[in-house]
Design an enzyme around this catalytic site. Structure first.
Site, PDB file in Angstrom:
ATOM      1  N   ASP A  94     -15.366  10.258   8.815  1.00 34.77           N
ATOM      2  CA  ASP A  94     -14.368   9.202   8.640  1.00 34.77           C
ATOM      3  C   ASP A  94     -13.004   9.840   8.844  1.00 34.77           C
ATOM      4  O   ASP A  94     -12.869  11.065   8.797  1.00 34.77           O
ATOM      5  CB  ASP A  94     -14.470   8.594   7.232  1.00 34.77           C
ATOM      6  CG  ASP A  94     -13.830   7.213   7.145  1.00 34.77           C
ATOM      7  OD1 ASP A  94     -14.573   6.207   7.140  1.00 34.77           O
ATOM      8  OD2 ASP A  94     -12.579   7.127   7.089  1.00 34.77           O
ATOM      9  N   ARG A 143       0.816  -1.220   0.000  1.00 25.33           N
ATOM     10  CA  ARG A 143       0.000   0.000   0.000  1.00 25.33           C
ATOM     11  C   ARG A 143       0.851   1.271   0.000  1.00 25.33           C
ATOM     12  O   ARG A 143       0.419   2.304  -0.486  1.00 25.33           O
ATOM     13  CB  ARG A 143      -0.939  -0.011   1.202  1.00 25.33           C
ATOM     14  CG  ARG A 143      -2.039  -1.051   1.060  1.00 25.33           C
ATOM     15  CD  ARG A 143      -3.038  -0.866   2.145  1.00 25.33           C
ATOM     16  NE  ARG A 143      -4.139  -1.801   2.047  1.00 25.33           N
ATOM     17  CZ  ARG A 143      -5.247  -1.688   2.766  1.00 25.33           C
ATOM     18  NH1 ARG A 143      -5.384  -0.698   3.615  1.00 25.33           N
ATOM     19  NH2 ARG A 143      -6.206  -2.567   2.641  1.00 25.33           N
TER      20      ARG A 143
HETATM   21  C1  LIG Z   1     -14.589  -1.141   6.656  1.00 30.45           C
HETATM   22  S1  LIG Z   1     -15.039   0.559   6.631  1.00 30.45           S
HETATM   23  C2  LIG Z   1     -16.687   0.493   7.306  1.00 30.45           C
HETATM   24  C3  LIG Z   1     -17.644   1.397   6.557  1.00 30.45           C
HETATM   25  C4  LIG Z   1     -19.103   1.351   7.014  1.00 30.45           C
HETATM   26  N1  LIG Z   1     -19.253   1.735   8.388  1.00 30.45           N
HETATM   27  C5  LIG Z   1     -19.681  -0.009   6.773  1.00 30.45           C
HETATM   28  O1  LIG Z   1     -19.940  -0.746   7.731  1.00 30.45           O
HETATM   29  O2  LIG Z   1     -19.893  -0.368   5.600  1.00 30.45           O
HETATM   30  C6  LIG Z   1     -14.098   1.200   8.009  1.00 30.45           C
HETATM   31  C7  LIG Z   1     -13.892   2.701   7.952  1.00 30.45           C
HETATM   32  O3  LIG Z   1     -13.372   3.138   9.215  1.00 30.45           O
HETATM   33  C8  LIG Z   1     -12.503   4.232   8.962  1.00 30.45           C
HETATM   34  N2  LIG Z   1     -11.605   4.423  10.116  1.00 30.45           N
HETATM   35  C9  LIG Z   1     -10.540   3.667  10.490  1.00 30.45           C
HETATM   36  N3  LIG Z   1      -9.965   4.181  11.591  1.00 30.45           N
HETATM   37  C10 LIG Z   1     -10.691   5.279  11.934  1.00 30.45           C
HETATM   38  C11 LIG Z   1     -10.590   6.238  12.978  1.00 30.45           C
HETATM   39  N4  LIG Z   1      -9.621   6.185  13.899  1.00 30.45           N
HETATM   40  N5  LIG Z   1     -11.512   7.243  12.998  1.00 30.45           N
HETATM   41  C12 LIG Z   1     -12.496   7.318  12.078  1.00 30.45           C
HETATM   42  N6  LIG Z   1     -12.641   6.440  11.070  1.00 30.45           N
HETATM   43  C13 LIG Z   1     -11.741   5.432  11.000  1.00 30.45           C
HETATM   44  C14 LIG Z   1     -11.767   3.834   7.696  1.00 30.45           C
HETATM   45  O4  LIG Z   1     -11.213   4.951   7.030  1.00 30.45           O
HETATM   46  C15 LIG Z   1     -12.889   3.143   6.896  1.00 30.45           C
HETATM   47  O5  LIG Z   1     -13.492   4.029   5.984  1.00 30.45           O
END
Ligand SMILES: C[S@@+](CC[C@H](N)C(=O)[O-])C[C@H]1O[C@@H](n2cnc3c(N)ncnc32)[C@H](O)[C@@H]1O
Length: 287
Positions: free
Chosen positions: A157, A47
């Site tokens: 996010d 990545r």
């Molecule tokens: C797998 S996606 C889940 C998206 C959605 N909630 C769903 O269930 O389809 C996880 C998201 O969490 C975000 N994320 C990871 N660490 C985070 C943090 N410390 N604060 C806010 N968002 C975060 C990532 O950027 C990513 O977009």
């Protein structure tokens, strides 16, 4: 040109050392809460290769020196974090949550709270499928069951990259496949050129969702008035237990008494000290 080619092929072959991996994984964990164990080293290397090219670095050593010795983090953190977050999402993901929202949570919230506008928060919204699904569901609910009331959705996010995509609201048609036909007709615009395989969420729906960057690791969540509904789905899995406790406690502080918290189906709150009670599978109500 020859130098440029040499630098490129070097960066393609270059490997991330264990020492640099440790530095990066500690920084990523401290900043975002995302666990980066040793078995993710190859993934991280893959990545970050794009970041090497984008920053003009010819090796991981150079990139890590730039980050950690020459203040590169100030400008590179956003991109580094974009590169390490996992953003998989779907419209109508875990659809039972949306059934529960319409059949139980929303009628209950309207009975408890006279507020004209119901506040809902998608706290790890990725590219927007979750908040736009919420918007479709809430729009239908309010139109039929409470036309005198209204709603607004905050979607946050950590990754700026996904937030930009979410704001545009343009999706490949396969991603929209789970959206029921009637909702597609109402809320998704077909492209003028039918050969294009992308569609856009309607302007009306987009106007109901506000996007912002928020790090769930922060000590304060500046989201304004407490929420009636919070979705925090499929992000807790990337965190360890102390970080999960931190995030869940802070989310509870942002939730009104009687408000609802939805977490992902593979996530749990077992073992945490939180002011919530379980009301359905992976659905909780603030006490
Ligand atoms: C797998 S996606 C889940 C998206 C959605 N909630 C769903 O269930 O389809 C996880 C998201 O969490 C975000 N994320 C990871 N660490 C985070 C943090 N410390 N604060 C806010 N968002 C975060 C990532 O950027 C990513 O977009």
């Amino acid at each position: 040109m020859a130098l440029d080619m040499a630098a490129r092929s070097q960066s393609l072959d270059d490997r991330l050392s264990k020492r640099n991996f440790d530095l990066l994984s500690k920084f990523i964990y401290d900043y975002s809460g995302i666990k980066m164990p040793l078995n993710k080293m190859t993934m991280l290397e893959g990545r970050l290769r794009r970041r090497l090219r984008a920053t003009g670095m010819s090796s991981f050593d150079g990139y890590c020196d730039y980050l950690f010795k020459h203040d590169g983090l100030a400008s590179e953190t956003v991109y580094l974090i974009d590169a390490v977050t996992t953003n998989k999402t779907d419209f109508f993901r875990e659809p039972k949550h949306f059934d529960y929202l319409v059949k139980t949570a929303l009628p209950d919230i309207l009975k408890t709270y006279p507020d004209r506008r119901i506040r809902s928060w998608s706290s790890a919204c990725s590219t927007g499928a979750e908040p736009y699904t919420m918007a479709m569901v809430l729009n239908e609910f309010f139109a039929t069951s409470a036309p005198e009331r209204d709603y607004f959705i905050l979607a946050t996010d950590l990754s700026t990259d996904v937030l930009q995509k979410a704001q545009r609201g343009i999706y490949a048609s396969e991603l929209l496949a789970p959206v029921p036909a009637e909702l597609m007709r109402k809320y998704v615009m077909r492209p003028a050129d039918p050969r294009r395989q992308e569609m856009r969420v309607s302007a009306k729906l987009r106007s109901k969702v506000g996007f912002a960057r928020l790090n769930l690791m922060d000590d304060k969540y500046p989201v304004g008035d407490a929420m009636h509904i919070i979705f925090c789905r499929n992000v807790l899995i990337y965190f360890d237990k102390p970080t999960q406790q931190h995030v869940l406690s802070h989310l509870c502080n942002c939730l009104l008494p009687g408000g609802y918290l939805f977490i992902g189906h593979s996530e749990t709150v077992t073992g945490f000290d939180l002011p919530i009670r379980q009301v359905a599978n992976t659905v909780f109500q603030r006490m």
